[in-house]
Design an enzyme around this catalytic site. Sequence first.
Site, PDB file in Angstrom:
ATOM      1  N   TYR A  68      17.918 -20.979  -7.709  1.00  0.00           N
ATOM      2  CA  TYR A  68      16.957 -20.605  -8.592  1.00  0.00           C
ATOM      3  C   TYR A  68      17.094 -19.503  -9.410  1.00  0.00           C
ATOM      4  O   TYR A  68      17.806 -18.577  -8.988  1.00  0.00           O
ATOM      5  CB  TYR A  68      15.505 -20.480  -7.793  1.00  0.00           C
ATOM      6  CG  TYR A  68      15.649 -19.474  -6.725  1.00  0.00           C
ATOM      7  CD1 TYR A  68      14.952 -18.246  -6.806  1.00  0.00           C
ATOM      8  CD2 TYR A  68      16.072 -19.571  -5.380  1.00  0.00           C
ATOM      9  CE1 TYR A  68      14.687 -17.273  -5.804  1.00  0.00           C
ATOM     10  CE2 TYR A  68      16.096 -18.813  -4.382  1.00  0.00           C
ATOM     11  CZ  TYR A  68      15.324 -17.585  -4.482  1.00  0.00           C
ATOM     12  OH  TYR A  68      15.534 -16.625  -3.467  1.00  0.00           O
ATOM     13  N   ASP A 120       7.737 -14.390   7.861  1.00  0.00           N
ATOM     14  CA  ASP A 120       7.009 -15.610   7.289  1.00  0.00           C
ATOM     15  C   ASP A 120       5.790 -15.782   8.411  1.00  0.00           C
ATOM     16  O   ASP A 120       4.944 -16.613   8.151  1.00  0.00           O
ATOM     17  CB  ASP A 120       7.857 -16.605   7.121  1.00  0.00           C
ATOM     18  CG  ASP A 120       8.578 -16.399   5.783  1.00  0.00           C
ATOM     19  OD1 ASP A 120       8.124 -15.495   4.911  1.00  0.00           O
ATOM     20  OD2 ASP A 120       9.349 -17.179   5.264  1.00  0.00           O
ATOM     21  N   HIS A 133       6.158 -17.011  -0.673  1.00  0.00           N
ATOM     22  CA  HIS A 133       6.560 -15.582  -1.157  1.00  0.00           C
ATOM     23  C   HIS A 133       5.862 -15.385  -2.326  1.00  0.00           C
ATOM     24  O   HIS A 133       5.920 -16.328  -3.359  1.00  0.00           O
ATOM     25  CB  HIS A 133       7.832 -15.456  -1.160  1.00  0.00           C
ATOM     26  CG  HIS A 133       8.286 -15.610   0.431  1.00  0.00           C
ATOM     27  ND1 HIS A 133       9.750 -16.235   0.555  1.00  0.00           N
ATOM     28  CD2 HIS A 133       8.055 -15.404   1.643  1.00  0.00           C
ATOM     29  CE1 HIS A 133      10.054 -16.181   1.905  1.00  0.00           C
ATOM     30  NE2 HIS A 133       9.071 -15.786   2.345  1.00  0.00           N
ATOM     31  N   ARG A 136      10.740 -21.653   4.277  1.00  0.00           N
ATOM     32  CA  ARG A 136      10.727 -20.228   3.790  1.00  0.00           C
ATOM     33  C   ARG A 136       9.629 -20.267   2.689  1.00  0.00           C
ATOM     34  O   ARG A 136       9.247 -21.047   1.948  1.00  0.00           O
ATOM     35  CB  ARG A 136      12.140 -20.065   2.913  1.00  0.00           C
ATOM     36  CG  ARG A 136      13.249 -20.366   3.548  1.00  0.00           C
ATOM     37  CD  ARG A 136      14.545 -20.045   2.727  1.00  0.00           C
ATOM     38  NE  ARG A 136      15.731 -20.057   3.476  1.00  0.00           N
ATOM     39  CZ  ARG A 136      16.666 -19.365   4.004  1.00  0.00           C
ATOM     40  NH1 ARG A 136      15.968 -17.764   3.972  1.00  0.00           N
ATOM     41  NH2 ARG A 136      17.455 -19.333   4.541  1.00  0.00           N
ATOM     42  N   LYS A 158      10.119 -18.640 -11.620  1.00  0.00           N
ATOM     43  CA  LYS A 158      11.405 -19.175 -10.811  1.00  0.00           C
ATOM     44  C   LYS A 158      11.891 -20.585 -11.489  1.00  0.00           C
ATOM     45  O   LYS A 158      10.709 -21.366 -11.368  1.00  0.00           O
ATOM     46  CB  LYS A 158      11.276 -19.471  -9.523  1.00  0.00           C
ATOM     47  CG  LYS A 158      11.377 -17.839  -8.827  1.00  0.00           C
ATOM     48  CD  LYS A 158      10.907 -17.774  -7.340  1.00  0.00           C
ATOM     49  CE  LYS A 158      10.419 -16.545  -6.603  1.00  0.00           C
ATOM     50  NZ  LYS A 158      10.510 -16.762  -5.281  1.00  0.00           N
ATOM     51  N   ARG A 176      33.569 -42.024 -12.651  1.00  0.00           N
ATOM     52  CA  ARG A 176      33.975 -40.742 -12.314  1.00  0.00           C
ATOM     53  C   ARG A 176      32.985 -39.799 -11.425  1.00  0.00           C
ATOM     54  O   ARG A 176      33.399 -38.885 -10.758  1.00  0.00           O
ATOM     55  CB  ARG A 176      34.673 -39.830 -13.415  1.00  0.00           C
ATOM     56  CG  ARG A 176      35.778 -40.659 -14.103  1.00  0.00           C
ATOM     57  CD  ARG A 176      36.134 -39.639 -15.547  1.00  0.00           C
ATOM     58  NE  ARG A 176      34.795 -39.834 -16.409  1.00  0.00           N
ATOM     59  CZ  ARG A 176      34.811 -39.125 -17.456  1.00  0.00           C
ATOM     60  NH1 ARG A 176      35.527 -38.238 -17.803  1.00  0.00           N
ATOM     61  NH2 ARG A 176      33.496 -39.155 -18.064  1.00  0.00           N
TER      62      ARG A 176
END
Length: 178
Positions: free
Chosen positions: A132, A170, A63, A60, A72, A25
């Site tokens: 996240y 960035d 940071h 990205r 995170k 399934r």
Amino acid sequence: MKVEKNAGGIEGLCVIEPSVHGDQRGYFMETYNQKDMEEAGLTMKFVQDNQSGSGKAVLRGLHFQKRYPQGKLVRVIRGTVFDVAVDIRKGSATYGKWYGIELSEENKKQFYIPEGFAHGFLVLSDQAEFCYKCTDFYHPDDEGGIAWNDPTINVAWPELDVPYRMSEKDKKWGRLGE
């Protein structure tokens, strides 16, 4: 679930492989279970969930939050990314060191990045959805960043057949320690 602590030899980074139960399934897995995490020695408390969608070659990061650092727990639910954490903890034996891991909908791995790290990712597939959990709320006026190509860190980002795509913000981050 299986937990690899201190991934890449960097204290605090954890790669988590959830138990996946599949049959004709499809599959089922728990993406987060506080009790199991605590039994593995991971006692962080999450206060916010985020999700982003990006196309191929979107980079990205890197940071971080300055006064309100966030831990995170990251994962990919569609596509594939190369995910990177950089230790920016002053006084850490691994300050400036990075670790990267491929996260995908196929491998279902999760990556825990504690407070005190810069974080970023590069989308390797045509599209990716990235989820996240965070240990603190996002404070827009508290953003910090490090240039993705800082030669003092020297992240080995995967080469792609198209140029990386980044936000203007960035593109302007400075080097580690600036």
